[in-house]
Design a protein around this motif. Sequence first.
Motif, mmCIF file in Angstrom:
data_model
loop_
_atom_site.group_PDB
_atom_site.id
_atom_site.type_symbol
_atom_site.label_atom_id
_atom_site.label_comp_id
_atom_site.label_asym_id
_atom_site.label_seq_id
_atom_site.Cartn_x
_atom_site.Cartn_y
_atom_site.Cartn_z
ATOM 1 N N PRO A 1 0.811 -1.215 0.000
ATOM 2 C CA PRO A 1 0.000 0.000 0.000
ATOM 3 C C PRO A 1 0.846 1.267 0.000
ATOM 4 O O PRO A 1 1.920 1.304 0.568
ATOM 5 N N VAL A 2 0.328 2.289 -0.649
ATOM 6 C CA VAL A 2 0.943 3.608 -0.613
ATOM 7 C C VAL A 2 0.136 4.411 0.402
ATOM 8 O O VAL A 2 -1.059 4.635 0.227
ATOM 9 N N VAL A 3 0.779 4.820 1.474
ATOM 10 C CA VAL A 3 0.087 5.516 2.552
ATOM 11 C C VAL A 3 0.125 7.011 2.263
ATOM 12 O O VAL A 3 1.185 7.616 2.151
ATOM 13 N N ILE A 4 -1.069 7.598 2.138
ATOM 14 C CA ILE A 4 -1.160 9.031 1.885
ATOM 15 C C ILE A 4 -1.525 9.761 3.170
ATOM 16 O O ILE A 4 -0.985 10.805 3.478
ATOM 17 N N GLY A 5 -2.440 9.183 3.927
ATOM 18 C CA GLY A 5 -2.907 9.826 5.156
ATOM 19 C C GLY A 5 -2.006 9.482 6.321
ATOM 20 O O GLY A 5 -0.807 9.667 6.290
ATOM 21 N N ALA A 6 -2.622 8.966 7.371
ATOM 22 C CA ALA A 6 -1.889 8.620 8.578
ATOM 23 C C ALA A 6 -0.996 7.411 8.300
ATOM 24 O O ALA A 6 -1.443 6.412 7.745
ATOM 25 N N PRO A 7 0.256 7.485 8.680
ATOM 26 C CA PRO A 7 1.154 6.355 8.450
ATOM 27 C C PRO A 7 0.821 5.199 9.387
ATOM 28 O O PRO A 7 0.408 5.412 10.526
ATOM 29 N N ARG A 8 0.933 4.019 8.901
ATOM 30 C CA ARG A 8 0.735 2.867 9.782
ATOM 31 C C ARG A 8 2.023 2.643 10.548
ATOM 32 O O ARG A 8 3.117 2.917 10.040
ATOM 33 N N THR A 9 1.899 2.141 11.741
ATOM 34 C CA THR A 9 3.079 1.971 12.584
ATOM 35 C C THR A 9 3.338 0.491 12.822
ATOM 36 O O THR A 9 2.422 -0.336 12.841
ATOM 37 N N PHE A 10 4.585 0.206 13.020
ATOM 38 C CA PHE A 10 5.020 -1.146 13.317
ATOM 39 C C PHE A 10 4.591 -1.515 14.727
ATOM 40 O O PHE A 10 4.774 -0.749 15.657
ATOM 41 N N VAL A 11 3.989 -2.722 14.894
ATOM 42 C CA VAL A 11 3.526 -3.154 16.209
ATOM 43 C C VAL A 11 4.439 -4.224 16.790
ATOM 44 O O VAL A 11 4.939 -4.098 17.895
ATOM 45 N N SER A 12 4.640 -5.320 16.019
ATOM 46 C CA SER A 12 5.463 -6.400 16.557
ATOM 47 C C SER A 12 6.046 -7.242 15.422
ATOM 48 O O SER A 12 5.635 -7.146 14.282
ATOM 49 N N ARG A 13 6.991 -8.066 15.812
ATOM 50 C CA ARG A 13 7.608 -9.005 14.888
ATOM 51 C C ARG A 13 7.416 -10.396 15.477
ATOM 52 O O ARG A 13 7.582 -10.595 16.666
ATOM 53 N N ASP A 14 7.060 -11.357 14.638
ATOM 54 C CA ASP A 14 6.809 -12.716 15.105
ATOM 55 C C ASP A 14 7.247 -13.671 14.005
ATOM 56 O O ASP A 14 7.720 -13.246 12.953
#
Length: 165
Positions: A101-114
Amino acid sequence: MIVFEDWTFSEWFFVLSFAVTTAIVAHVRGRNAVGWFILGLLFNVFSLIILFALNRLPRGPVKTCPRCAETVLAAALVCRHCGHEFALHRPSPARPSRPLPVVIGAPRTFVSRDSYGSVAYSVFSDGSIEATLDGALRAWDNVDEFRRDADRRTLSISGGRRGGV
């Protein structure tokens, strides 16, 4: 110097037959047939003896066996000297499951790695998943889609068997 004027038919036949035989053997052994035909004309039996003393040249690209260090054709799956089985290289598709996805609005943030099986993945704030499968970065909308896709790929690689058996 050789005088060709006084040669009989049988002498010409003898010289030409050795030259043609040398050219044929050279071609079969991966050598230049025309060059060896000329050598056969000049040196007769000696050129044929030298040709048999030389190693065969491979026809096509070669690779070296990691077990016995002998040279085999690049397309070989099994070494003809020691029986070593080469890994079958299958190119993997580099197309992601869906475009990233190309984020135009609010950036998504990294939550966790599994990790799931042997695949490490990242979870983001919108619930999407990113992981590297088949050598390419891929993205999924949720964990269930990712696990279904990872299971499908694992089953196709292992030939339909589950587990480490």
